[in-house]
Design an enzyme around this catalytic site. Structure first.
Site, PDB file in Angstrom:
ATOM      1  N   LYS A 210      95.568  98.388  32.448  1.00 38.36           N
ATOM      2  CA  LYS A 210      94.305  97.666  32.296  1.00 38.36           C
ATOM      3  C   LYS A 210      93.095  98.291  33.217  1.00 38.36           C
ATOM      4  O   LYS A 210      93.358  99.267  33.627  1.00 38.36           O
ATOM      5  CB  LYS A 210      94.744  96.328  33.256  1.00 38.36           C
ATOM      6  CG  LYS A 210      95.007  96.466  34.820  1.00 38.36           C
ATOM      7  CD  LYS A 210      95.620  95.429  35.470  1.00 38.36           C
ATOM      8  CE  LYS A 210      95.880  95.448  36.832  1.00 38.36           C
ATOM      9  NZ  LYS A 210      95.782  94.463  37.638  1.00 38.36           N
TER      10      LYS A 210
ATOM     11  N   TYR B  65      66.459 104.028  50.805  1.00 39.16           N
ATOM     12  CA  TYR B  65      66.121 102.706  51.331  1.00 39.16           C
ATOM     13  C   TYR B  65      66.196 102.293  52.607  1.00 39.16           C
ATOM     14  O   TYR B  65      67.585 102.702  53.153  1.00 39.16           O
ATOM     15  CB  TYR B  65      66.966 101.633  50.347  1.00 39.16           C
ATOM     16  CG  TYR B  65      66.490 102.006  48.958  1.00 39.16           C
ATOM     17  CD1 TYR B  65      65.157 101.367  48.502  1.00 39.16           C
ATOM     18  CD2 TYR B  65      67.413 102.264  47.960  1.00 39.16           C
ATOM     19  CE1 TYR B  65      64.872 101.575  47.023  1.00 39.16           C
ATOM     20  CE2 TYR B  65      67.176 102.258  46.571  1.00 39.16           C
ATOM     21  CZ  TYR B  65      65.891 101.905  46.103  1.00 39.16           C
ATOM     22  OH  TYR B  65      65.361 101.972  44.694  1.00 39.16           O
TER      23      TYR B  65
END
Ligand SMILES: Cc1ncc(COP(=O)(O)O)c(C=O)c1O
Length: 365
Positions: free
Chosen positions: A36, A260
């Site tokens: 998956k 940042y």
């Protein structure tokens, strides 16, 4: 066209080796490979093709779309869809020969109304995960009702562990006892599914008595242990290696804030490189606090917050240039960074890290 962004190198030969190690570990018990979430980020189609060739007995995906993707790619091995059954898509599932998870009385109603030949189903009982599955107390009524539906083949009966990868196995053992109770009920009702399964990677290693006649393995195939609290004797190795190129190098003075928030400032004059890979590509953002990349066996510290598309590293006097590739995790000529080490440092898991690989990194097989 040349490509200069992040890359994910997938070692399919190692995947095959990991599969054979698991195969050897469980002996003759059929293996259901969990592919998956794009094969845990490794590429579901490529992974499944290799595993099919290696003789895997079953696949498991989460969504119908994931199952159809494998069918369209030519995978013919059986595929179980783990997700909640979608009553509106039974014909589609049947047309693609997908085996369905049946985990509630509603699901049984939907199957009763379905006009079709025969849909293969695996019935799911909840023994303590508290996710999909019928509670133990209702399992007898559930099995009885399922057994009376004409258009289905009850091929499997299963449950899922919540804590099988932990050192303290008391809760997992409690789940196992409950599952054994369900098996007694099934037997009493004359229901004998071909496949009885509840072992994930953690249980395969920690609770061999839970293997029954199928194991549902994911993480071990991709070469990582589900936690530090399982025996680690199986010599599996990671399949995925994540690299990214240096796209800029510049000299900076001591005291220069980087990225940042300016939460990191250089302690001395140094050289800072920009690496083209960010959290959108799957570099775990919290890793910037203690994190590093590798180049020629040298750890190069990540400086400041990881951005969406890029990150910065202190390269000091390292012999590194524009265009060189650094190792983010995995193993290559620059060394090894274990994905588990990153996961442990940032209080995450290898599952989160490998499935977080975005759509931009180029997968190279
Ligand atoms: C229902 C179910 N079974 C098996 C697995 C495989 O787990 P693992 O990767 O720990 O082997 C998963 C994965 O999360 C799952 O959801």
């Amino acid at each position: 066209m040349s490509y200069t962004g992040p890359k994910v190198h997938i070692d399919l030969a190692q995947l095959a080796k990991n599969y054979q190690l698991v195969r050897n570990e469980v002996g003759n018990i059929p293996v259901m490979a969990t592919v998956k979430a794009n094969g845990y980020g490794h590429g579901a189609v490529e992974v499944s093709k290799v595993l099919e060739k290696e003789g895997v007995n079953y696949f498991a995906v989460f969504t119908l779309e994931e199952g159809i993707e494998l069918r369209d790619a030519g995978i013919t091995t059986d595929i179980l869809v783990y997700s909640k059954l979608d009553p509106n898509r039974l014909s589609e599932a049947e047309a693609h020969n997908l085996t369905l998870n049946v985990s509630s009385f509603d699901d049984l109603q939907a199957l009763k109304s379905h006009q079709g030949d025969s849909i293969k189903v695996h019935l799911k009982i909840d023994t303590g995960m508290t996710r999909l599955g019928v509670p133990l107390e209702q399992s007898e009524a559930f099995l009885q009702e399922a057994n009376q539906i004409d258009g289905i083949e009850i091929e499997g009966l299963y449950s899922h562990f919540a804590t099988a990868d932990e050192g303290d196995l008391s809760y997992a053992n409690n789940q196992l006892n409950k599952f054994n109770d369900v098996l007694t009920i099934a037997e009493k009702l004359g229901i004998n599914p071909t496949f009885i399964h509840c072992s994930n990677s953690g249980a395969i290693l920690n609770l061999p008595e839970s293997r029954f006649n199928m194991v549902r393995v994911g993480m071990l195939l991709y070469g990582a242990f589900p936690s530090d609290e399982v025996p680690q004797d199986l010599p599996i190795k990671p399949v995925m290696t994540f690299t990214a190129p240096v796209v800029e190098i510049r000299d900076v003075k001591a005291g220069t804030p980087i990225s940042y928030g300016g939460v990191y400032t250089t302690e001395k004059d140094t050289r800072i490189a920009v690496v083209q890979a960010g959290f959108a590509d799957g570099v775990p953002r919290p890793w910037y606090v203690d994190g590093f990349v590798k180049f020629k066996d040298q750890n190069l510290k990540i400086t400041g917050r990881i951005c969406m598309d890029q990150l910065m590293i202190d390269v000091g006097s390292a012999d590194i240039q524009y265009g060189d590739e650094v190792l983010i995790f995995g193993s290559n000529e620059h060394g090894t960074i274990d994905v588990n080490e990153i996961a442990n440092t940032i209080n995450s898991t290898s599952y989160v890290l490998v499935t977080a690989i975005g759509i931009r990194p180029k997968r190279i097989y």
